[in-house]
Enzyme design. Structure first.
Site, PDB file in Angstrom:
ATOM      1  CG  ASP A 165      -2.137   0.945   0.970  1.00  0.00           C
ATOM      2  OD1 ASP A 165      -2.088   1.754   0.027  1.00  0.00           O
ATOM      3  OD2 ASP A 165      -3.106   0.870   1.739  1.00  0.00           O
TER       4      ASP A 165
HETATM    5  C1  BGC Z   1      -4.956   3.398   0.147  1.00  0.00           C
HETATM    6  C2  BGC Z   1      -5.047   2.444  -1.036  1.00  0.00           C
HETATM    7  C3  BGC Z   1      -4.815   3.186  -2.333  1.00  0.00           C
HETATM    8  C4  BGC Z   1      -3.466   3.884  -2.250  1.00  0.00           C
HETATM    9  C5  BGC Z   1      -3.128   4.678  -3.508  1.00  0.00           C
HETATM   10  C6  BGC Z   1      -3.679   4.216   0.107  1.00  0.00           C
HETATM   11  O1  BGC Z   1      -3.688   5.216   1.080  1.00  0.00           O
HETATM   12  O2  BGC Z   1      -5.019   2.671   1.343  1.00  0.00           O
HETATM   13  O3  BGC Z   1      -6.296   1.804  -1.053  1.00  0.00           O
HETATM   14  O4  BGC Z   1      -4.883   2.318  -3.417  1.00  0.00           O
HETATM   15  O5  BGC Z   1      -3.474   4.781  -1.159  1.00  0.00           O
HETATM   16  O6  BGC Z   1      -3.913   5.811  -3.600  1.00  0.00           O
END
Ligand code: BGC
Length: 799
Positions: A224
């Site tokens: 993530d």
């Molecule tokens: C979120 C993800 C997301 C990623 C990119 C993170 O903060 O938890 O779900 O895909 O950011 O934006």
């Protein structure tokens, strides 16, 4: 290809180049891959990139959120939406679409509930797999997320989910298993949190034993955004790509770890192979056809109508006949809530409000009144005007719901109640007009102590850009509602199994409720609910008959006994009748959505299979099926036990006597003692809450207790910005992200400006060691700049 790459080139391929791109290797022709959110619409950013949906992104269709689509129990529709998402991603030259999100709804307070499907792993897994099949049919890689046990937003990047193995496997990993086996996603995203003491992204058990060895995943694991802790540990455990842009310090860290013998080059090669496979399977940019925006908007409307759940319809107040004179009341009818806040935010191609779409219908709009301020501020004049409008109509449609601050990525909900000004308004309108229909908007469930004041209730969830049209279709009977709740609506927050556990404020989140999540708890403990899992009404009626069950399948005849065409969702639950290991009273084992003309009958067969009966057997450390008898229950929701057949299953082991805490039998799940929980875990609980000095893995919210006055000042500034934004009705996602972010993530999010040594310096600073902290930070800054330049030179040379 791998043999042609230098160690540094290979290392660079395992870390992001920018917020959304991987590294390229020009001399080999390898291009960068583009990753973009997300689960219910493509968010490809144009200019300045961030990862929280703050900057503008290319317009794309905003489909209903996962929490809405889950109510359809419609695997085909989910695949159709997935296909549309894939087509839009391909048209924008996105290689990896970051979704679907399939975390299990442990508590209805979870801030990202709107992005997830259900409290049930089977329903979640089947729908998510359909999305993945659809997305990947367009040549775009899907990225199911967040693996795993990522249930709360508070301290989301610095929280350790402590969970016993049976619960882990049966509740939190099952849906990922279904997705991997049934749809072969090319990537999977790890979650921010730790699981039983080890970061998900560095967890050899989660990534190796379960994901790759047992589920058979052969794609790339992506962190993530900011979720990498130690990239070398991640690579060794099976994580292929660190995002977003930790800079070249990460590439150096991998190369150094290999040179020092701390990391096997074979592991690096395996991860590089996963990235190269992803690249080889990617479409050639510029080759995808244009998207038909009008057709996708129509699909979004159809999906929204199918997602809406009719929860109450006294005196057949719905559907509204042609010519019905309606008063439309409530701010959400004019300014819809149609998606959640955070990384999933889509810039929609168009946006319908109820006041727009009602113009094209055969019902007569007598007047609109705002009724209330969505932030909860009372306003007697607004309320009085709404009551006046309601008086003149046959039916008052009252649009209530959760405002933007109530639920968001980065912040959990604090209540299941609607703002009091909304429920006061409802009471006043109900006193003026006896035909009230409430339409709810929100990404999750709410308490409904006001239910008696309304004849009709439709929950539209967050229905996407065409959500208003979908609701109109349901209210007017153009679409016969067929949505069924994918989560329980409890009577009160206090009734939920995690009422005194969620969210955890300390470094560990103890999953003491075990298997008893959602309806598994309410049915086992006999706790009454407002609306059970699987519940939803229709404008027609259905009859189920002739149930025949074997251990492999259940067959039942469904008849539409009412006056109009409609769709029923046949649900099959299993209930063990022999003694054995403890388990919830009823678990979903299969389902089918059936469309029937009036008077039509159809016989449906729903496969059960061994997986339906299995449990994770702690004694043997394996999936087992206990020999014994079970009830196969077919109904319209989890509490409907009208049709039952008994089956005997041979099983893989003899029935065991239960050897786990009695507490699970009595339904007192919320009060599992520390001793019982420790016994379930099979080991000691982790050490209690961190206090004292602030460490690299503590969230920045701990700056509130920092020794350094400057650090405390930073905290106060952040908290002030958070509060101001909330007072203005829109959460400040940047601030929420920062407060939940551990100090170590500073290095992973700043495009290589900060490395781990500098983070150490910052930690010293916040703990009040001013001189040594400043010295390390400043020295680190210059050292890192020089090193970055050198690495870049040698990468360019290599390339
Ligand atoms: C979120 C993800 C997301 C990623 C990119 C993170 O903060 O938890 O779900 O895909 O950011 O934006």
């Amino acid at each position: 290809m791998i043999e042609n790459l230098t160690l540094l080139e290979k290392a660079a391929l395992l870390t992001g180049k920018s917020v959304w791109e991987t590294y390229d290797v020009p001399r080999t022709g390898l291009r960068s891959l583009w990753l973009a959110d997300g689960p219910h619409g493509v968010r490809k950013q144009l200019g300045s990139a961030d990862h929280l949906g703050l900057g503008a992104s290319q317009p794309a269709t905003c489909f209903p959120t996962a929490a809405a689509v889950a109510n359809t129990w419609d695997v085909e529709l989910a695949e159709e939406i997935g296909t549309a998402l894939g087509a839009e991603a391909a048209a924008q030259d996105v290689d990896v679409l970051l979704g679907p999100g399939l975390n299990i709804k442990r508590s209805p307070l979870g801030g990202r509930s709107f992005e997830y499907f259900s409290e049930d792993p089977l329903l979640t897994g089947k729908l998510a797999a359909a999305y993945v099949r659809g997305i990947q049919s367009q040549g775009v890689a899907a990225c199911p997320k967040h693996y795993a046990v990522n249930s709360q937003e508070l301290r989301r990047m610095a929280s350790d989910s402590v969970v016993d193995e049976r619960t882990l496997r049966e509740i939190y990993l099952t849906a990922f298993g279904i997705v991997v086996r049934e749809s072969a996603p090319r990537t999977v995203m790890t979650s921010y949190n730790l699981v039983n003491g080890t970061y998900a992204n560095e967890n050899p058990f989660l990534l190796g034993t379960v994901l790759r060895d047992e589920f058979g995943f052969d794609g790339a694991v992506v962190t993530d955004w900011g979720g990498s802790n130690d990239i070398a540990a991640g690579v060794a455990a099976g994580s292929s790509l660190e995002m977003p842009a930790a800079g070249l310090a990460s590439a150096r860290r991998i190369a150094r770890a290999v040179e020092r013998g701390e990391l096997a080059e074979a592991d690096v090669d395996a991860r590089v192979a996963e990235i190269l496979k992803l690249a080889a399977e990617a479409r050639t940019p510029g080759t995808a056809p244009q998207v038909d925006e009008v057709a996708h908007h129509a699909l979004a409307r159809r999906a929204a109508a199918r997602s809406a759940v009719l929860l109450k319809n006294d005196d057949a107040v719905l559907p509204l006949a042609d010519g019905t004179r309606v008063a439309v009341i409530g701010d959400f009818a004019r300014t819809p809530r149609y998606q959640g806040a955070g990384s999933s935010v889509v810039n929609p191609t168009r946006l319908d409000s109820f006041l727009d779409v009602i113009e094209d219908s055969h019902i007569k709009l007598m007047g609109y009144a705002q009724g209330f301020h969505r932030d909860g501020t009372p306003d007697a004049a607004l309320q009085a005007a709404a009551v006046q409008t309601a008086r003149e109509a046959d039916v008052a449609l009252v649009f209530l719901g959760l405002d933007e601050v109530a639920e968001s990525e980065g912040v959990d909900r604090s209540t299941l109640a609607l703002h009091a000004n909304q429920t006061d308004l409802l009471a006043a309108v109900a006193a003026a007009n006896e035909n009230v229909v409430v339409v709810l908007a929100g990404g999750g469930v709410v308490e409904t102590p006001w239910l008696a004041r309304t004849k009709g209730l439709v929950h539209g969830y967050l229905g996407g850009q065409a959500g208003a049209g979908g609701i109109l279709d349901v209210l007017t009977g153009v679409v016969n509602p067929s949505g069924r709740l994918a989560e329980t609506m409890p009577l009160t927050l206090a009734d939920t199994p995690t009422a005194d556990l969620f969210p955890s404020h300390g470094p560990t989140a103890e999953y003491r409720e075990g298997l008893y999540v959602g309806y598994r708890y309410y049915t086992s403990a006999g706790v009454p609910v407002a609306f059970p899992f699987g519940y939803g009404l229709s404008y027609t009626s259905f009859e189920h008959a002739d149930l025949v069950a074997t251990p492999d399948q259940a067959t039942v005849t469904v008849t539409n006994t009412g006056p109009v065409a409609g769709a029923d969702v046949v649900q099959v639950y299993l209930s063990r009748t022999s003694d054995g290991v403890h388990r919830p009273v009823r678990t979903l084992a299969g389902f089918a959505r059936v469309e029937l003309a009036p008077g039509e009958s159809r016989t449906v067969t729903i496969p059960l299979g061994e997986q339906a009966f299995r449990h994770w057997d702690v004694a043997t450390g394996a999936w087992q099926v206990e020999q014994g008898t079970w009830d196969v229950v077919v109904g319209t929701h989890v509490d409907d036990v009208a049709l039952v057949a008994s089956v005997t299953v041979e099983g893989t082991i003899a029935a065991r006597r239960d050897d786990v805490p009695e507490v699970y039998r009595t339904g007192q799940v919320r009060h599992v003692s520390t001793a019982d929980f420790t016994a379930l875990l099979g080991r000691e609980l982790p050490a209690p809450a961190a206090s004292g000095p602030i460490g690299v893995n503590d969230p920045l919210s701990r700056l509130a207790e920092a020794r350094s006055p400057m650090a405390r000042g930073v905290y106060r500034l952040l908290a002030w910005r958070r509060d101001v934004a909330e007072r203005k009705g829109k959460p400040d996602l940047n601030v929420l992200f920062i407060l939940n972010m551990p100090l170590r993530a500073v290095g992973k999010m700043t495009g290589g400006m900060v490395d781990d040594a500098m983070v150490e310096g910052l930690v010293r600073l916040v703990n009040g060691h001013f001189l040594s902290g400043l010295g390390r930070t400043v020295a680190g800054f210059f050292r890192n700049r020089v090193a970055n330049r050198r690495t870049l030179r040698s990468l360019r040379g290599d390339s």
